[in-house]
Design an enzyme around this catalytic site. Structure first.
Site, mmCIF file in Angstrom:
data_model
loop_
_atom_site.group_PDB
_atom_site.id
_atom_site.type_symbol
_atom_site.label_atom_id
_atom_site.label_comp_id
_atom_site.label_asym_id
_atom_site.label_seq_id
_atom_site.Cartn_x
_atom_site.Cartn_y
_atom_site.Cartn_z
ATOM 1 N N ARG A 47 76.349 3.548 45.425
ATOM 2 C CA ARG A 47 77.794 3.635 45.641
ATOM 3 C C ARG A 47 78.488 2.307 45.353
ATOM 4 O O ARG A 47 79.623 2.285 44.849
ATOM 5 C CB ARG A 47 78.055 4.087 47.077
ATOM 6 C CG ARG A 47 79.505 4.431 47.384
ATOM 7 C CD ARG A 47 79.585 5.262 48.645
ATOM 8 N NE ARG A 47 80.978 5.535 49.006
ATOM 9 C CZ ARG A 47 81.605 4.977 50.035
ATOM 10 N NH1 ARG A 47 80.966 4.115 50.814
ATOM 11 N NH2 ARG A 47 82.854 5.280 50.307
ATOM 12 N N HIS A 71 81.732 2.047 42.908
ATOM 13 C CA HIS A 71 83.016 1.515 43.359
ATOM 14 C C HIS A 71 83.371 0.228 42.620
ATOM 15 O O HIS A 71 84.554 -0.103 42.492
ATOM 16 C CB HIS A 71 82.995 1.286 44.870
ATOM 17 C CG HIS A 71 83.178 2.546 45.655
ATOM 18 N ND1 HIS A 71 84.020 2.639 46.745
ATOM 19 C CD2 HIS A 71 82.653 3.789 45.505
ATOM 20 C CE1 HIS A 71 83.992 3.873 47.225
ATOM 21 N NE2 HIS A 71 83.158 4.582 46.486
ATOM 22 N N ASN A 85 86.744 1.605 50.751
ATOM 23 C CA ASN A 85 85.609 0.707 50.978
ATOM 24 C C ASN A 85 85.453 0.215 52.409
ATOM 25 O O ASN A 85 84.330 -0.002 52.866
ATOM 26 C CB ASN A 85 85.742 -0.523 50.070
ATOM 27 C CG ASN A 85 85.750 -0.178 48.593
ATOM 28 O OD1 ASN A 85 85.261 0.867 48.189
ATOM 29 N ND2 ASN A 85 86.321 -1.057 47.785
ATOM 30 N N HIS A 141 75.970 12.405 45.391
ATOM 31 C CA HIS A 141 76.132 12.812 46.785
ATOM 32 C C HIS A 141 74.974 13.688 47.258
ATOM 33 O O HIS A 141 75.052 14.281 48.338
ATOM 34 C CB HIS A 141 77.456 13.546 46.977
ATOM 35 C CG HIS A 141 78.640 12.647 46.965
ATOM 36 N ND1 HIS A 141 79.939 13.104 47.017
ATOM 37 C CD2 HIS A 141 78.731 11.289 46.892
ATOM 38 C CE1 HIS A 141 80.766 12.070 46.978
ATOM 39 N NE2 HIS A 141 80.061 10.966 46.896
#
Length: 335
Positions: free
Chosen positions: A73, A77, A105, A204
């Protein structure tokens, strides 16, 4: 001119057949680059870099399997905010507000200490050589592999940004309540397709999310009695989150194989068991995304191949190369 024509002819006739080749002849024509990134970026300057990164990721994932999803992740991001330049790792300074406190975040991203540890060891072994951005890209790949997913060669040579942008993080990163149109738009804004979006959503299949990120799912039982609603699943979420009265309570994104990288995420979506609203809409919100979800359920190999392709595309977003940016000594601050 002769060399150009020979190379053009070779690529035209053999590009498909040898798409994954390591033939020196092909490399002479197209190079080993992805854009200006190279598979052999540290071959001479820090040949043990990938092995060191892998050993660290293996250690932390064995101690905390959830860390695999966290490191993956971090890369995601990072890349969605002005490209893959490790801006997500920068702490606030007097001249800019970093991305760590952006809505997608804050109190959510983790693994910064792991990156710090990797960087410290790399600096001892190869000072000012391996970028923080390349650490993120490599650790993301290793996290997938160590969780049972596919591997791929990571082109490297990214350099690190000199600043970060909380505003861009708030605007660019897809939110957990996004509909399909918003998801597609956010991905297309950075150069990724609808298919990339569905494939990368498969990340996910690992990790957890706080109750606050899927609160809209908790109320869906009272808003719909449609065939796509899994009442038992919604009630289990309500029991977990509402009874604890704590938005920071964590739920697994994939309740069947929460620490394994596989296609179970897509199976769950067809059963109405997508944790985030932005997950479940891939089945309920658009026939195009539904068709891709069904194809990944039926063919997990196709999912793995598409995921690898999309990760490589994402990892190649707007890298800083050449003289742009720097190689940070500390991933949390500019030199």
């Amino acid at each position: 001119m002769v060399t150009y024509l020979v190379c053009f002819s070779l690529m035209l006739n053999l590009a498909i057949a040898f798409a994954n080749t390591t033939s020196p002849l092909i490399k002479d024509c197209i190079g080993s680059d992805t854009g200006s990134l190279r598979l052999d970026a540290y071959l001479d300057s820090c040949p043990e870099a990938e092995a060191l990164i892998f050993s660290w990721v293996a250690k932390v994932v064995s101690e905390d399997p959830r860390m695999a999803a966290s490191l993956l992740r971090l890369h995601f991001h990072d890349c969605f905010v002005n490209g893959c330049d490790a801006s997500v790792l920068l702490d606030d300074t007097a001249t800019f507000v970093g991305e760590k406190t952006a809505a997608p975040n804050v109190n959510s991203l983790r693994g910064f200490d792991v990156v710090d540890a990797i960087k410290s060891d790399l600096e001892s072994m190869c000072p000012e050589t391996v970028s923080c951005a390349d650490i993120l890209a490599t650790a993301a790949r290793d996290s997938v592999v160590l969780s049972g997913g596919p591997g791929w060669d990571v082109p490297m040579g990214r350099r690190d940004s000199l600043s970060a942008s909380k505003t861009a993080a708030n605007n660019n990163i897809p939110g957990p309540n996004s509909n399909v149109a918003t998801l597609v738009a956010k991905f297309q804004n950075v150069g990724l397709s609808l298919n990339d979006m569905v494939a990368l959503s498969g990340a996910h299949t690992m990790g957890r999310a706080r109750c606050s990120t899927f609160s809209s799912r908790l109320n869906s039982g009272s808003n719909s009695n449609g065939p796509d609603l899994n009442v038992d699943f919604i009630q289990s979420l309500q029991q977990l989150c509402l009874e604890s009265d704590n938005n920071n309570t964590l739920a697994v994104l994939d309740l069947v194989t929460p620490a394994t990288f596989d296609n179970q995420y897509y199976v769950n979506l067809l059963s109405g068991e997508g944790l985030l609203a932005s997950d479940q809409v891939l089945v309920t919100g658009d026939d195009r995304t539904l068709d891709i979800v069904k194809s990944y359920v039926e063919n997990p190999v196709a999912f793995f191949e598409d995921f690898k392709t999309s990760m490589l595309k994402m990892g190649g977003l707007k890298p800083l190369t050449g003289k742009r940016g720097e190689i940070r000594k500390n991933c949390r601050s500019v030199n």
